[in-house]
Scaffold this motif. Structure first.
Motif, mmCIF file in Angstrom:
data_model
loop_
_atom_site.group_PDB
_atom_site.id
_atom_site.type_symbol
_atom_site.label_atom_id
_atom_site.label_comp_id
_atom_site.label_asym_id
_atom_site.label_seq_id
_atom_site.Cartn_x
_atom_site.Cartn_y
_atom_site.Cartn_z
ATOM 1 N N ASP A 103 -3.452 -2.853 6.069
ATOM 2 C CA ASP A 103 -2.489 -3.930 5.878
ATOM 3 C C ASP A 103 -2.785 -5.162 6.730
ATOM 4 O OD1 ASP A 103 -1.011 -2.564 3.993
ATOM 5 O OD2 ASP A 103 0.404 -1.742 5.456
ATOM 6 N N SER A 104 -3.900 -5.162 7.451
ATOM 7 C CA SER A 104 -4.223 -6.238 8.392
ATOM 8 C C SER A 104 -5.400 -7.072 7.918
ATOM 9 C CB SER A 104 -4.576 -5.632 9.752
ATOM 10 O OG SER A 104 -3.508 -4.877 10.247
ATOM 11 N N ARG A 151 -3.364 3.097 7.901
ATOM 12 C CA ARG A 151 -2.372 2.301 7.174
ATOM 13 C C ARG A 151 -2.268 0.902 7.782
ATOM 14 N NH1 ARG A 151 3.685 4.221 6.011
ATOM 15 N NH2 ARG A 151 2.455 5.776 4.928
ATOM 16 N N SER A 166 -5.195 -1.399 -2.253
ATOM 17 C CA SER A 166 -5.043 -2.689 -2.933
ATOM 18 C C SER A 166 -3.645 -2.796 -3.529
ATOM 19 C CB SER A 166 -6.091 -2.834 -4.032
ATOM 20 O OG SER A 166 -5.932 -1.830 -4.995
ATOM 21 N N GLU A 167 -3.237 -4.014 -3.745
ATOM 22 C CA GLU A 167 -1.948 -4.274 -4.356
ATOM 23 C C GLU A 167 -2.028 -3.942 -5.845
ATOM 24 O OE1 GLU A 167 0.881 -5.210 -2.841
ATOM 25 O OE2 GLU A 167 -0.213 -5.061 -0.951
ATOM 26 N N MET A 205 0.835 -1.168 0.000
ATOM 27 C CA MET A 205 0.000 0.000 0.000
ATOM 28 C C MET A 205 0.883 1.236 0.000
ATOM 29 S SD MET A 205 -2.904 1.048 2.689
ATOM 30 C CE MET A 205 -2.108 0.059 3.870
#
Length: 74
Positions: free
Chosen positions: A24-25, A20, A65-66, A1
């Motif tokens: 990411d979790s 953030r 998103s990636e 991210m």
């Protein structure tokens, strides 16, 4: 991210850091993080959030998103 492109003027750094970490979790940990930070998530995809003072935090979908358009070395 990539949160590096978000505007950080006049915002609470603690809230951005919590957003953030939540992004990411996994879902359960993300819920704990936003609850602990007093963040109100208005959209289920976390693109619109508010802090306890009513300050608005808008996150573009690309930071949540990636990337899908990168070439992988292989």
């Amino acid at each position: 991210m990539n949160f590096g492109t978000l505007p950080l003027t006049m915002v609470d750094r603690k809230i951005w850091d919590a957003l953030r970490a939540a992004a990411d979790s996994d879902l359960a940990l993300a819920q704990t993080i936003v609850d602990s930070a007093g963040i109100i998530v208005s959209n289920s995809d976390m693109t619109l959030c508010y802090d306890e003072r009513g300050a608005k935090y808008e996150l573009p979908k690309y930071v949540l998103s990636e990337p899908t358009n990168l070439i992988r070395d292989g």
